[in-house]
Write an enzyme that holds these catalytic residues in place. Structure first.
Site, PDB file in Angstrom:
ATOM      1  N   PRO A 217       0.795  -1.237   0.000  1.00  0.00           N
ATOM      2  CA  PRO A 217       0.000   0.000   0.000  1.00  0.00           C
ATOM      3  C   PRO A 217       0.825   1.283   0.000  1.00  0.00           C
ATOM      4  O   PRO A 217       0.847   2.031   0.983  1.00  0.00           O
ATOM      5  CB  PRO A 217      -0.828  -0.141   1.281  1.00  0.00           C
ATOM      6  CG  PRO A 217       0.044  -0.933   2.198  1.00  0.00           C
ATOM      7  CD  PRO A 217       0.845  -1.874   1.334  1.00  0.00           C
ATOM      8  N   CYS A 218       1.474   1.567  -1.115  1.00  0.00           N
ATOM      9  CA  CYS A 218       2.274   2.797  -1.174  1.00  0.00           C
ATOM     10  C   CYS A 218       1.379   4.030  -1.110  1.00  0.00           C
ATOM     11  O   CYS A 218       1.866   5.130  -0.847  1.00  0.00           O
ATOM     12  CB  CYS A 218       3.160   2.818  -2.412  1.00  0.00           C
ATOM     13  SG  CYS A 218       2.277   2.529  -3.934  1.00  0.00           S
ATOM     14  N   HIS A 219       0.049   3.841  -1.309  1.00  0.00           N
ATOM     15  CA  HIS A 219      -0.856   5.000  -1.145  1.00  0.00           C
ATOM     16  C   HIS A 219      -0.911   5.436   0.319  1.00  0.00           C
ATOM     17  O   HIS A 219      -1.397   6.512   0.626  1.00  0.00           O
ATOM     18  CB  HIS A 219      -2.262   4.655  -1.655  1.00  0.00           C
ATOM     19  CG  HIS A 219      -2.908   3.487  -0.967  1.00  0.00           C
ATOM     20  ND1 HIS A 219      -2.663   2.185  -1.320  1.00  0.00           N
ATOM     21  CD2 HIS A 219      -3.762   3.428   0.078  1.00  0.00           C
ATOM     22  CE1 HIS A 219      -3.346   1.370  -0.538  1.00  0.00           C
ATOM     23  NE2 HIS A 219      -4.024   2.103   0.331  1.00  0.00           N
TER      24      HIS A 219
END
Ligand code: SF4
Ligand code: SF4
Length: 275
Positions: A217-219
């Site tokens: 989850p780089c968001h």
């Protein structure tokens, strides 16, 4: 099935006499096999084109080609625009089972993964498909329950086996730290850098080329002042993810990464920062 396909980059509709339209036999008999779209370029109907090839010979810029397609057996799950690439069917992960998506490059594996993670909304080959339409289409199936969980921002069983080992060592470290940011929280580029080494910019570079977004989850990685930072899928998508992941947590917490501490903050900190 043979159909004519427009090569949009080659089409010079302002410099030709729209020969494709004028000489298309079905158009001459009154149907709408070719119409001029909003961008001034022709749109060819897959349903009506009989594949005669006349438009190809008439176009002065070689902007049309004929492709042979297998007969379409069902409606597409997702299509990238008129005459665009389409994928069919949908693989659904089931709790306690392994689901694999196999095949050569270019058959839509990434599109299917993006649909399963909510990054891409299936459009069934149409415009303006809403989440409600998607859920209604899949009503009564496992797909409905799975996608509803994704759209509601709930944790879903997306434990994909990721090909980490093929990535550079530093990239692996950063992505493994990112995976540990829990739902409902964000961490800063700098705090990840503190946990795995390197600097915030190096972490940002890994995020920008994260091959497993949004499963990794780089968001959930933002700037130290909680501004969004960047996102390869676009800031609108990043914001949508974060909005779905609001869980009302009030305080930061520390998680252990590589025997170091990674401080994470409620996702609301970032969203509040934007309002
Ligand atoms: S496809 Fe060819 S003939 Fe048709 S509008 Fe484009 S350039 Fe003109
Ligand atoms: S291949 Fe024939 S039917 Fe199809 S768009 Fe071209 S001219 Fe029209």
């Amino acid at each position: 099935m043979r159909i004519a396909v427009l090569k949009k980059d080659s089409c010079r509709s302002k410099k030709c006499g729209t020969e494709c339209l004028r000489f298309c036999p079905p158009v001459r008999t009154g149907d709408e096999t070719i119409v001029i779209g909003a961008n001034g370029k022709p749109v060819i109907s897959e349903e009506l084109c009989v594949g005669c090839g006349i438009c190809i010979k008439k176009c002065p810029f070689g902007a049309i080609t004929i492709v042979s397609l297998p007969e379409e057996l069902e409606k597409p799950t997702h299509r990238y625009g008129v005459n665009g690439f389409a994928v069919y069917g949908l693989a659904i992960p089931r709790s306690g089972r392994v689901t694999g998506i196999l095949g050569p490059n270019g058959i839509g594996k990434t599109t299917l993964i993006n649909i399963l993670t909510g990054e891409t909304k299936p459009n069934f080959g149409r415009d303006n498909v809403r989440e409600e339409d998607i859920l209604e289409y899949y009503a009564g199936t496992d797909v409905h329950d799975y996608l509803k969980s994704v759209y509601d921002g709930k944790q879903v069983p997306t434990r994909f086996s990721l090909a980490f080992t093929r990535l550079p060592a530093y990239t692996q470290k950063v992505l493994k730290a990112t995976v540990q940011i829990p739902l409902g929280y964000v961490a800063s580029y700098g705090s990840i850098a503190k946990a795995v080494g390197g600097g915030a910019r190096a972490v940002g570079n890994v995020m920008a080329s994260n091959p497993f977004a949004p499963i990794v989850p780089c968001h959930r990685v933002v700037k130290s002042d909680f501004a969004l930072g960047g996102y390869s899928g676009g800031l609108k998508v990043k914001l949508e993810f974060l909005n779905r992941e609001k869980r009302g947590f009030l305080t930061s917490k520390e998680i252990k990464v590589n025997r170091r501490v990674l401080q994470v903050f409620p996702v609301e900190y970032s969203l509040r920062n934007l309002s």
